[in-house]
Design a protein around this motif. Structure first.
Motif, mmCIF file in Angstrom:
data_model
loop_
_atom_site.group_PDB
_atom_site.id
_atom_site.type_symbol
_atom_site.label_atom_id
_atom_site.label_comp_id
_atom_site.label_asym_id
_atom_site.label_seq_id
_atom_site.Cartn_x
_atom_site.Cartn_y
_atom_site.Cartn_z
ATOM 1 N N ASN A 192 -88.196 19.898 5.166
ATOM 2 C CA ASN A 192 -89.398 20.334 4.484
ATOM 3 C C ASN A 192 -89.116 20.690 3.026
ATOM 4 N N GLY A 193 -87.999 20.189 2.525
ATOM 5 C CA GLY A 193 -87.645 20.432 1.136
ATOM 6 C C GLY A 193 -86.441 19.602 0.745
ATOM 7 N N PRO A 194 -85.920 19.848 -0.437
ATOM 8 C CA PRO A 194 -84.765 19.068 -0.900
ATOM 9 C C PRO A 194 -83.535 19.329 -0.037
ATOM 10 N N PRO A 195 -82.526 18.463 -0.139
ATOM 11 C CA PRO A 195 -81.314 18.621 0.672
ATOM 12 C C PRO A 195 -80.618 19.956 0.406
ATOM 13 N N LEU A 196 -80.129 20.531 1.487
ATOM 14 C CA LEU A 196 -79.353 21.765 1.426
ATOM 15 C C LEU A 196 -78.043 21.540 2.176
ATOM 16 N N MET A 197 -77.129 22.503 2.109
ATOM 17 C CA MET A 197 -75.877 22.383 2.848
ATOM 18 C C MET A 197 -76.158 22.212 4.337
ATOM 19 N N GLY A 198 -77.201 22.878 4.833
ATOM 20 C CA GLY A 198 -77.550 22.774 6.246
ATOM 21 C C GLY A 198 -77.944 21.377 6.676
ATOM 22 N N SER A 199 -78.462 20.576 5.748
ATOM 23 C CA SER A 199 -78.794 19.192 6.085
ATOM 24 C C SER A 199 -77.632 18.259 5.758
ATOM 25 N N ALA A 200 -76.841 18.599 4.766
ATOM 26 C CA ALA A 200 -75.717 17.739 4.381
ATOM 27 C C ALA A 200 -74.560 17.829 5.370
ATOM 28 N N TYR A 201 -74.270 19.033 5.867
ATOM 29 C CA TYR A 201 -73.096 19.219 6.725
ATOM 30 C C TYR A 201 -73.119 18.326 7.966
ATOM 31 N N PRO A 202 -74.189 18.324 8.778
ATOM 32 C CA PRO A 202 -74.138 17.479 9.984
ATOM 33 C C PRO A 202 -74.082 15.988 9.663
ATOM 34 N N THR A 203 -74.687 15.588 8.544
ATOM 35 C CA THR A 203 -74.638 14.173 8.163
ATOM 36 C C THR A 203 -73.225 13.792 7.734
ATOM 37 N N MET A 204 -72.566 14.674 7.011
ATOM 38 C CA MET A 204 -71.178 14.422 6.611
ATOM 39 C C MET A 204 -70.278 14.354 7.845
ATOM 40 N N ALA A 205 -70.489 15.266 8.796
ATOM 41 C CA ALA A 205 -69.677 15.279 10.016
ATOM 42 C C ALA A 205 -69.894 13.994 10.817
ATOM 43 N N ALA A 206 -71.142 13.557 10.926
ATOM 44 C CA ALA A 206 -71.428 12.319 11.659
ATOM 45 C C ALA A 206 -70.797 11.116 10.963
ATOM 46 N N ASP A 207 -70.804 11.117 9.635
ATOM 47 C CA ASP A 207 -70.192 10.029 8.884
ATOM 48 C C ASP A 207 -68.686 9.990 9.136
ATOM 49 N N VAL A 208 -68.046 11.147 9.144
ATOM 50 C CA VAL A 208 -66.609 11.207 9.415
ATOM 51 C C VAL A 208 -66.313 10.641 10.801
ATOM 52 N N LEU A 209 -67.099 11.033 11.797
ATOM 53 C CA LEU A 209 -66.886 10.533 13.156
ATOM 54 C C LEU A 209 -67.071 9.017 13.236
ATOM 55 N N ALA A 210 -68.126 8.505 12.586
ATOM 56 C CA ALA A 210 -68.371 7.057 12.615
ATOM 57 C C ALA A 210 -67.233 6.312 11.916
ATOM 58 N N GLN A 211 -66.789 6.814 10.757
ATOM 59 C CA GLN A 211 -65.708 6.141 10.040
ATOM 60 C C GLN A 211 -64.395 6.202 10.833
ATOM 61 N N PHE A 212 -64.141 7.321 11.504
ATOM 62 C CA PHE A 212 -62.938 7.432 12.329
ATOM 63 C C PHE A 212 -62.971 6.387 13.448
ATOM 64 N N GLN A 213 -64.113 6.242 14.108
ATOM 65 C CA GLN A 213 -64.234 5.253 15.183
ATOM 66 C C GLN A 213 -63.990 3.840 14.650
ATOM 67 N N ARG A 214 -64.538 3.552 13.480
ATOM 68 C CA ARG A 214 -64.336 2.227 12.880
ATOM 69 C C ARG A 214 -62.863 1.999 12.540
#
Length: 147
Positions: free
Chosen positions: A1-23
């Motif tokens: 409901n607003g611009p990106p915050l750490m609360g929205s960035a953190y889980p996306t960064m964590a998911a990206d790390v997991l996806a890249q690790f799997q690759r």
């Protein structure tokens, strides 16, 4: 409901790390992210900004995409819950579930936290400064609602 915050960035960064690790392990990984563009919080914030819901979310979704690019987030797909494609898939899903009888109409009432976008159980609320039925997370009174 607003611009990106750490609360929205953190889980996306964590998911990206997991996806890249799997690759890196030679496994297939599909990383889907996006924006939830529905709900009371969106409607309230849009109104406070003098905009219609769609106009409001159209204005902030680019900020998320820009941030993911700056953080080198490597997602496979960015889904917007207001896109016609997403809405069609959701309608088909709910029709299938409805047809199986897994969804039925019933009155429901309880204490609702707008911040959580959920009805709360007694164990999720507490008394704060003499005010009963406050959400333990948002520390605000949960509203009595029926639907």
């Amino acid at each position: 409901n607003g611009p990106p915050l750490m609360g929205s960035a953190y889980p996306t960064m964590a998911a990206d790390v997991l996806a890249q690790f799997q690759r890196m392990q030679g496994r297939e990984a599909v990383f889907i992210t996006g924006s939830d563009e529905h709900g009371e919080k969106i409607a309230t914030t849009a109104t406070q900004n003098g905009k219609e819901n769609q106009e409001f979310v159209d204005g902030i979704v680019g900020e998320f995409k820009d941030l993911w690019q700056k953080l080198d987030i490597k997602y496979d797909s960015f889904i917007r819950t207001t896109s016609p494609e997403h809405e069609a898939i959701v309608k088909e899903f709910f029709q299938r579930v409805w047809d199986k009888g897994d969804i039925y109409k019933k009155d429901y009432s309880g204490r609702y936290c707008v911040g959580c976008e959920a009805y709360l159980g007694d164990d999720e609320m507490e008394t704060i400064d003499g005010v009963e039925h406050c959400c333990k997370i948002h520390r605000k009174p949960a509203e009595e609602r029926s639907e």
